[in-house]
Design an enzyme around this catalytic site. Sequence first.
Site, PDB file in Angstrom:
ATOM      1  N   ASP A  10      20.944 103.896 -59.669  1.00 37.07           N
ATOM      2  CA  ASP A  10      22.393 103.841 -59.447  1.00 37.07           C
ATOM      3  C   ASP A  10      22.720 102.499 -58.815  1.00 37.07           C
ATOM      4  O   ASP A  10      21.997 102.033 -57.928  1.00 37.07           O
ATOM      5  CB  ASP A  10      22.861 104.981 -58.536  1.00 37.07           C
ATOM      6  N   GLU A  24      25.845 100.012 -57.088  1.00 38.92           N
ATOM      7  CA  GLU A  24      27.225  99.811 -56.630  1.00 38.92           C
ATOM      8  C   GLU A  24      27.573  98.379 -57.027  1.00 38.92           C
ATOM      9  O   GLU A  24      26.746  97.470 -56.883  1.00 38.92           O
ATOM     10  CB  GLU A  24      27.352 100.004 -55.118  1.00 38.92           C
ATOM     11  N   HIS A  39      28.675 107.408 -53.419  1.00 30.61           N
ATOM     12  CA  HIS A  39      28.960 105.985 -53.654  1.00 30.61           C
ATOM     13  C   HIS A  39      28.075 105.053 -52.828  1.00 30.61           C
ATOM     14  O   HIS A  39      28.437 103.914 -52.601  1.00 30.61           O
ATOM     15  CB  HIS A  39      30.456 105.669 -53.431  1.00 30.61           C
ATOM     16  N   ASP A  46      23.307 108.390 -54.481  1.00 30.07           N
ATOM     17  CA  ASP A  46      23.765 108.782 -55.818  1.00 30.07           C
ATOM     18  C   ASP A  46      22.572 108.927 -56.771  1.00 30.07           C
ATOM     19  O   ASP A  46      22.526 109.841 -57.593  1.00 30.07           O
ATOM     20  CB  ASP A  46      24.744 107.735 -56.387  1.00 30.07           C
TER      21      ASP A  46
END
Length: 996
Positions: free
Chosen positions: A20, A22, A171, A176
């Site tokens: 994951d 960001e 997030h 995540d």
Amino acid sequence: MDYRKELLHHLGLKEFVVVDLETTGLDPEKDTIIEIGAILYRDGQEAETFESLVNPRRPIPDFITRLTGIRDEDVADAPTIDAVFGQLEDFLSDKPFVGHQVNFDASFIEYQFRRIHQDFKNWDNTAQRFKYFGRTRLDTLFLARILLPFLPRLKLGAVAAYFGINLENAHRAVDDARATGQIFLELLDRALALDNQIIDDIIHLLFANSARARAFFVPLLQYKREKKIDTPNKNLLDESRLVQSYYNVIGEDAFSYTPQEQHRGLSKVDDQHIRAFYMPEGALSRVVENYEYREEQARMSQLIADGFNDDAIVVAEAGTGTGKSMAYMMPAVEWAVRNRGAGQRVIISTNTKNLQEQLFYKDIPALFAARKGDFKAALLKGRSNYLCIDKWRLVMTDMNQRLSQDERARVLPLVLWARRTRTGDIAENAGFQLENNRGLWQKFIAESSYCPGKNCRFYSDCFLMKARAHARRADLVVVNHALLFSDLASENSILGEYDNLVIDEAHNMEKTAAQHLGVRLSYWSFRNFYHRLYEDEPRKTGTVYQLEFRLAKSSLNEKQSSEIFRLIGKVKKGSLRMRQTVQQFYKPFNAEMREQMMRKGQNLSEMRWRYHKNFRYFRDHEEEIEDIRKGMVQLGRAINELSEFVQDLKADSFMFQDQIGRELSALQKDLLNLQEAWHLCINADRSDHVYWLEVPFNPRNVDVQLNAVPLKVAEILHRNLFSRLRAAALTSATLSVNKRFDYFKNRSGLDLLEDKKVEGRIFGSPFDFEHQIHLSVADFLPDPRNETFPTQLAAFLTALHRREKRGMMILFTSYSLLNTIHERLKPAADADRVLLLAQGKSGSRNQMVQQFRENRDSILLGTDSFWEGVDIPGEALQLLVIPKLPFDVPSDPLIAARMDEIKERGGNPFFEYSVPEAVIKFKQGFGRLIRARSDYGAVIACDNRLSRMRYGRQFLNSLPVSAQVYQQETALLDELAQWFREKENGMSGERPEPEK
Ligand code: SF4
């Protein structure tokens, strides 16, 4: 070895990495990575973790910081992506890659990989984009869409919550990734529990040799077959968790109900019994948490009960928080239950889906519990909401012919759902994304002319038939206005006869009725028709093509065969001819109309243009118009001949004969409707209709629409609806103008009723508006028609928001003013790091509302669709600004026609139509601010006509609070600040939780 480990080995997933990222935004080319979280799974267990913040070497946008909590200072000392990328590559090596919406994360990694290696060959080709990043990708969102068809939301947090997976730090990349890994394993269990036929259908839809099928479903099926697991395995799958909570009947088994033909005489509702229901110790108090008695609710309920008792029509305006839904449902149920033997069910119609769902999934269950389950309620929608089993089976059996390659992938979320759904209502399937797939969904619904009713082999299982049967036998039937008015247009063919009706959100009645009683026609109406009938390009499609294809293997004799091909030839020729004539007409017509409208200006009102009988363009193109008419007649005859021939053939002369025959009948009916619409729009000769052209706002859409709408909806409503009802209640928070119902009665046809009592009453809100709202009129701003208005308004709004720093919603009446103000507010909003959301620029209405709720002190600029139905309780919204009075644009064709009609009968259209319409909309907008007893805030009206024009009083008198008029900006800002200070000082301790 446990089954999960064994299956993972079989799928080539002994090791896989869940990733994951960001990022600073959504575009891998423009945005960059700020955090990486990756978890290596070995044998289904978390084995190693890789996590790192990344210095993006640019400021992190404010909304990303709000979303992730990652600030510029957090990444200031972190490595750059170039420094960390080698470690990430080592961690990933060539292991399969799992993610939630995996292509998002994969495309960022791919882009960085290519950037470092300086190779962007085929980057724009999505099929080849992941050339460097060539490992297997598995998407938990894709799997969830297929395997969790009843889950209303499929975002990571929602799926995690469904499986009970903890995602406290949503997030943040590694959290995540961890949740995604656990979700993947849960989905694996559910996939294993699917029956083999479903997996087989999925593989067929994906094409067995496609990468997506080979990565998961093909080896899954092999494993199941090897292990002889061929039916849903109850040990592996908790079926009950997949069964939807959504259902369209309440009280299905509550009693056995047979409406009797015989009218037994009606039994009146005891209004004391109604009042007792709401009392502090009454039945309702026992089922509603923190129940509070509301006098106005009990009184409104009694009035509606009286209406049922006295065969009357009640018009009830109920302020926010009255609890009006329960106030009408209780007497409605009481009436229907008492008079069940006389078939006295009550239809309840709402305008919006939100209210419909609130009624059916919140209010009716509470009422059902309070009444100990003594009634039955059904939710009924229009035909196009329900899956037709016959069509579904047809398409799935014949998918090579009936679905394009792209459509096959989009159908996947329907496969498991179609097997498990109890309602067949597509609204329960979030994974299908109906809004993006309307054309595809059309293939799975049955038009009335296609559906053979009782002769259908799926009749007893048919979702639509079951829903209608429930509705006929229910005490309460919940529908929406669209269905109510379509039923009216089709002489009650959907709802059957009914005597009692409740219309909620009744202020929208005239608008919705006009839409559904009128017609719209454009080149696309014809285009869709050919697409369904016969099309050669871009690929062969349509019923006639299906027929030709199936005739390759038929039991027809030579004579029959040559005859059917002759008839097919006629249809194809007719279709080609019609297509050519339609194109010849529409191409120049669309171009010329757009050009004419552009010459008139670009604003929305001028993109609609009223026309009349003998419209010049149509007069000048009579021949082409006549050709289209003749073409439709000829084609209609040809389809009719072919349809009759197919139906007269011996059954099963070729595959899908029955369905193809019915499709041809449906097409005949469609063509007839097209002919009628064409005749109505082109001749424009009905004096009771309004006609207008509409050029789409989007310049890429060239399709000009012709509209024909009845002018006097009131007369139709009177004649076809209200005069034949026994009792009705019409309600909304905004029906009165200046405390009177004359306008509403006039527009809805209620004032035409001569032998029926119509009782109107206003029920105030239980909220203390005088204390909760500060209403000001900014008289110091110029008249909104003055050209300096936008500049001064923007300066005032900037000062207001800077001073108050509270959530501010601004309700506009036009995009042009909205865009101007947005441009002028932006520099200050950017400098202050305030989230500025504007309709048309910041995503859908729902996304905007959600962001507005989540980001304190932000500013939202909305037009029409924000004036009603937006519910933002609590501190997120405390400043509501109305820049201009919401007068309809007088040049709008429908408005102009209504105003002309008033003028012709000697009335004053401004006072009889424009002002009351604007008052009702103004009240709707005003109602956005206070949604709960604990809310408080300010409404600032910036239109000085409120204080300077006589009609301004009508607006102010229609509101539940008195207004302060300010001649000076500083006075307004100071007093407002003082008011908020007092509010907040006066509040002890913590603010109570907002109530719905
Ligand atoms: S009865 Fe009609 S709608 Fe129902 S499955 Fe059959 S064809 Fe479809």
